[in-house]
Enzyme design. Structure first.
Site, mmCIF file in Angstrom:
data_model
loop_
_atom_site.group_PDB
_atom_site.id
_atom_site.type_symbol
_atom_site.label_atom_id
_atom_site.label_comp_id
_atom_site.label_asym_id
_atom_site.label_seq_id
_atom_site.Cartn_x
_atom_site.Cartn_y
_atom_site.Cartn_z
ATOM 1 N N HIS A 39 30.729 10.687 -16.369
ATOM 2 C CA HIS A 39 31.843 10.716 -15.404
ATOM 3 C C HIS A 39 32.745 9.524 -15.689
ATOM 4 C CE1 HIS A 39 33.970 10.856 -11.550
ATOM 5 N NE2 HIS A 39 33.493 12.089 -11.449
ATOM 6 N N ASP A 68 28.449 18.550 -11.087
ATOM 7 C CA ASP A 68 28.394 19.901 -11.665
ATOM 8 C C ASP A 68 27.032 20.266 -12.227
ATOM 9 O OD1 ASP A 68 31.557 18.957 -12.557
ATOM 10 O OD2 ASP A 68 31.190 20.784 -11.400
HETATM 11 C C1 SDX Z 1 34.236 16.471 -12.593
HETATM 12 O O1 SDX Z 1 37.289 12.654 -12.067
HETATM 13 C C2 SDX Z 1 36.560 13.230 -11.208
HETATM 14 O O2 SDX Z 1 36.333 12.702 -10.160
HETATM 15 C C3 SDX Z 1 36.061 14.628 -11.547
HETATM 16 C C4 SDX Z 1 35.082 15.249 -10.588
HETATM 17 C C5 SDX Z 1 35.739 15.589 -9.273
HETATM 18 O O3 SDX Z 1 35.017 15.718 -8.274
HETATM 19 O O4 SDX Z 1 36.989 15.849 -9.286
HETATM 20 O O5 SDX Z 1 33.996 14.362 -10.346
HETATM 21 C C6 SDX Z 1 34.538 16.565 -11.142
HETATM 22 O O6 SDX Z 1 35.086 16.787 -13.385
HETATM 23 C C7 SDX Z 1 32.912 15.926 -13.033
HETATM 24 C C8 SDX Z 1 32.786 15.791 -14.602
HETATM 25 C C9 SDX Z 1 32.411 17.177 -15.159
HETATM 26 N N1 SDX Z 1 32.525 17.187 -16.614
HETATM 27 C C10 SDX Z 1 31.435 17.283 -17.414
HETATM 28 O O7 SDX Z 1 30.269 17.274 -16.993
HETATM 29 C C11 SDX Z 1 31.752 17.454 -18.891
HETATM 30 C C12 SDX Z 1 30.852 16.505 -19.719
HETATM 31 N N2 SDX Z 1 31.274 15.140 -19.446
HETATM 32 C C13 SDX Z 1 32.229 14.544 -20.415
HETATM 33 O O8 SDX Z 1 33.185 15.463 -20.885
HETATM 34 C C14 SDX Z 1 32.758 13.206 -19.909
HETATM 35 O O9 SDX Z 1 31.665 12.479 -19.470
HETATM 36 C C15 SDX Z 1 33.828 13.162 -18.846
HETATM 37 C C16 SDX Z 1 35.012 13.999 -19.184
HETATM 38 C C17 SDX Z 1 33.273 13.611 -17.528
HETATM 39 C C18 SDX Z 1 34.300 11.692 -18.712
HETATM 40 O O10 SDX Z 1 34.997 11.395 -19.866
HETATM 41 P P1 SDX Z 1 35.551 9.892 -20.137
HETATM 42 O O11 SDX Z 1 35.514 9.056 -18.931
HETATM 43 O O12 SDX Z 1 36.833 10.021 -20.864
HETATM 44 O O13 SDX Z 1 34.423 9.313 -21.039
HETATM 45 P P2 SDX Z 1 34.451 9.431 -22.585
HETATM 46 O O14 SDX Z 1 34.719 10.850 -22.972
HETATM 47 O O15 SDX Z 1 35.357 8.358 -23.111
HETATM 48 O O16 SDX Z 1 32.925 9.107 -22.936
HETATM 49 C C19 SDX Z 1 32.502 7.767 -23.042
HETATM 50 C C20 SDX Z 1 31.405 7.827 -24.091
HETATM 51 C C21 SDX Z 1 31.872 8.510 -25.379
HETATM 52 O O17 SDX Z 1 31.095 7.958 -26.453
HETATM 53 P P3 SDX Z 1 31.841 6.780 -27.342
HETATM 54 O O18 SDX Z 1 33.118 7.401 -27.892
HETATM 55 O O19 SDX Z 1 32.083 5.640 -26.377
HETATM 56 O O20 SDX Z 1 30.803 6.504 -28.413
HETATM 57 O O21 SDX Z 1 30.311 8.622 -23.601
HETATM 58 C C22 SDX Z 1 30.157 9.784 -24.416
HETATM 59 C C23 SDX Z 1 31.447 9.958 -25.206
HETATM 60 O O22 SDX Z 1 31.189 10.593 -26.448
HETATM 61 N N3 SDX Z 1 29.950 10.902 -23.489
HETATM 62 C C24 SDX Z 1 29.067 11.876 -23.663
HETATM 63 C C25 SDX Z 1 29.178 12.681 -22.517
HETATM 64 N N4 SDX Z 1 30.121 12.185 -21.717
HETATM 65 C C26 SDX Z 1 30.611 11.094 -22.313
HETATM 66 N N5 SDX Z 1 28.193 12.145 -24.667
HETATM 67 C C27 SDX Z 1 27.423 13.246 -24.509
HETATM 68 N N6 SDX Z 1 27.455 14.055 -23.442
HETATM 69 C C28 SDX Z 1 28.324 13.811 -22.425
HETATM 70 N N7 SDX Z 1 28.376 14.609 -21.368
#
Ligand code: SDX
Length: 430
Positions: free
Chosen positions: A308, A365
């Protein structure tokens, strides 16, 4: 207003500027950069807005490190345990918990706006039966502005409140009809003798051939799921609604824009993606393979339902959702292998250094899809339910923006790295 400032210094010219620091009632203070460009000729740069406060708000507060979520100062765990969705809607819209009379008045206003214009019925018939229900939601909600011209003047407080009530009240009807259309069953009309959640379940799973009998456990679980999804600060879809509304667009069009943004798998579409992922994993023996893929930078696969932007601790909603999951499966006497798979995946991931170091915990989720599947919803309806519940948050944030005296059109700038000026070359010279 504090007199705190932060000093910005240009290490080439030696110029420096004192930028005001604004304190909130809790949480991080902000550096006020509204005059930065005028004073320095520089923009700030923050793609994805990881360090940007886009607005002042009194509605929802999140402490991502502590895993805290509050609506108007009330913890989500307390609201989920003691309140109901109609009361939370009133709280988000008005800022205070309602008295008994206020709550009755609000519920009555919502109940008597649940029907939609009969012409909307025909709009569904323009879609293929296998259209994704979120595509239908974007279309039908956007079309509401063609039917309710008497609540599109955003400068009229009465019309703003009527539009807010209409959107909250009609979303269950529109969502249920999207489902009915996809399965070829007749639309069910709202019933004024049922609660908000009971009515939605009745319109979704009821049929004209027999009376619908609400299941109190499922209705309570549905109501609680709505509470958990109601609002969440300045997330992507809420920011979309605010930016759309900042141009003066009507509330129906703004909420349709929010639905479109929520659909993405990185946002509200994640609940559908979680279930698809669990079905793809299939068996707990395959979990290590998928955890390995999630950690592989060259593999686009991510563990859906994990991570998140704000929570670097457990999403408090995920814990409540997990509890509801066990209640619903217990009530239905279901022993869903996907729940066992989800619990095992959570255990393995949270023991893995990659997820621990990056603070990737289950989010709202992760468990919601399992409950919704147990309740009989197809996977394609999961994000529709998220949109239904989040409508009150979008509407409350939209109203707050419109009523903010400092509100102006949202128009970010950029860091331009494209071509500098060059002369046009006629085609025979290229
Ligand atoms: C919701 O914003 C909100 O409040 C949203 C929400 C709401 O109520 O409105 O809470 C609802 O959208 C919840 C999130 C649902 N999405 C997912 O579950 C999809 C999987 N999660 C990722 O796509 C991600 O964690 C996000 C989109 C939720 C957050 O993305 P960020 O903040 O841009 O983080 P990032 O992509 O920069 O990740 C940071 C690091 C990265 O690695 P590095 O590049 O630093 O090496 O963490 C890794 C990412 O690769 N990473 C993951 C991961 N999520 C982040 N690696 C594996 N699996 C994951 N799920």
């Amino acid at each position: 207003m504090s007199n705190k400032t932060m000093t910005l210094t240009d290490n080439v010219s030696g110029d420096s500027w004192d930028l005001p620091v604004l304190d909130g009632s809790t949480g991080p203070s902000v550096v006020d950069v509204r005059k930065l460009y005028a004073e320095t000729g520089h923009f700030t740069y923050d793609p994805g807005f990881t360090s940007t406060g886009s607005c002042e708000s009194k509605i929802t507060y999140i402490d991502g490190d502590a895993g805290i979520l509050m609506h108007r100062g009330y913890r989500i765990e307390e609201l989920a345990e003691n309140s109901d969705f109609m009361e939370v809607c009133y709280l988000l819209l008005h800022g205070e918990l309602p008295t008994a009379d206020e709550k009755t008045g609000f519920e009555t206003a919502i109940t008597y706006h649940t029907m939609v214009h009969e012409q909307l019925n025909y709009l569904y018939r323009g879609f293929r039966r296998d259209a994704h229900p979120m595509a239908v939601m974007v279309g039908v909600v956007g079309a509401l502005s063609a039917f309710y011209h008497d609540s599109t003047d955003i400068n009229d407080p009465h019309q703003r409140m009527v539009a807010s009530h209409r959107l909250i009240a009609k979303m269950p009807t529109i969502a249920a009809w999207a489902y009915k259309y996809s399965v070829g069953q007749p639309f069910m009309y709202p019933r004024n003798d049922l609660s908000y959640a009971e009515n939605f379940l009745q319109m979704t799973f009821g049929v004209p051939a027999e009376p619908y009998k609400p299941n109190p456990v499922l209705s309570k679980a549905m109501d609680r799921i709505f509470i958990l999804h109601a609002d969440h600060e300045q997330n992507a879809s809420t920011s979309t609604v605010r930016i759309a509304g900042s141009s003066g667009a009507n509330p129906f069009a703004c909420i349709a824009a929010g639905i479109a943004s929520l659909w993405g798998p990185a946002h509200g579409g994640a609940n559908e993606a979680v279930l698809n992922m669990l079905q793809q994993i299939g068996h707990k023996d395959r979990i290590p393979e998928f955890v390995r893929r999630a950690k592989d930078k060259d593999d686009p696969f991510r563990l859906m339902g994990f991570g998140h932007r704000v929570y670097k601790n457990y999403d408090p909603r995920a814990k409540v959702m997990q509890k509801s999951c066990h209640e619903v499966l217990g009530e239905l006497g279901l022993d869903d292998p996907l729940l066992e798979l989800a619990v095992e995946l959570e255990r393995i991931a949270l023991e893995d250094d990659y997820f621990v170091d990056k603070k990737l915990f289950p989010n709202v989720d992760f468990y919601s899809g399992i409950i919704l599947k147990a309740m009989g919803f197809p996977t394609s309806m999961f994000t529709v339910l998220f949109a239904l519940a989040r409508t009150v948050g979008w509407v409350a944030q939209w109203k707050e923006m419109i009523e903010d005296p400092s509100q102006r059109i949202s128009r970010p700038r950029q860091l331009y790295t494209g071509e500098t000026e060059r002369a046009y070359v006629p085609i025979d010279k290229r």
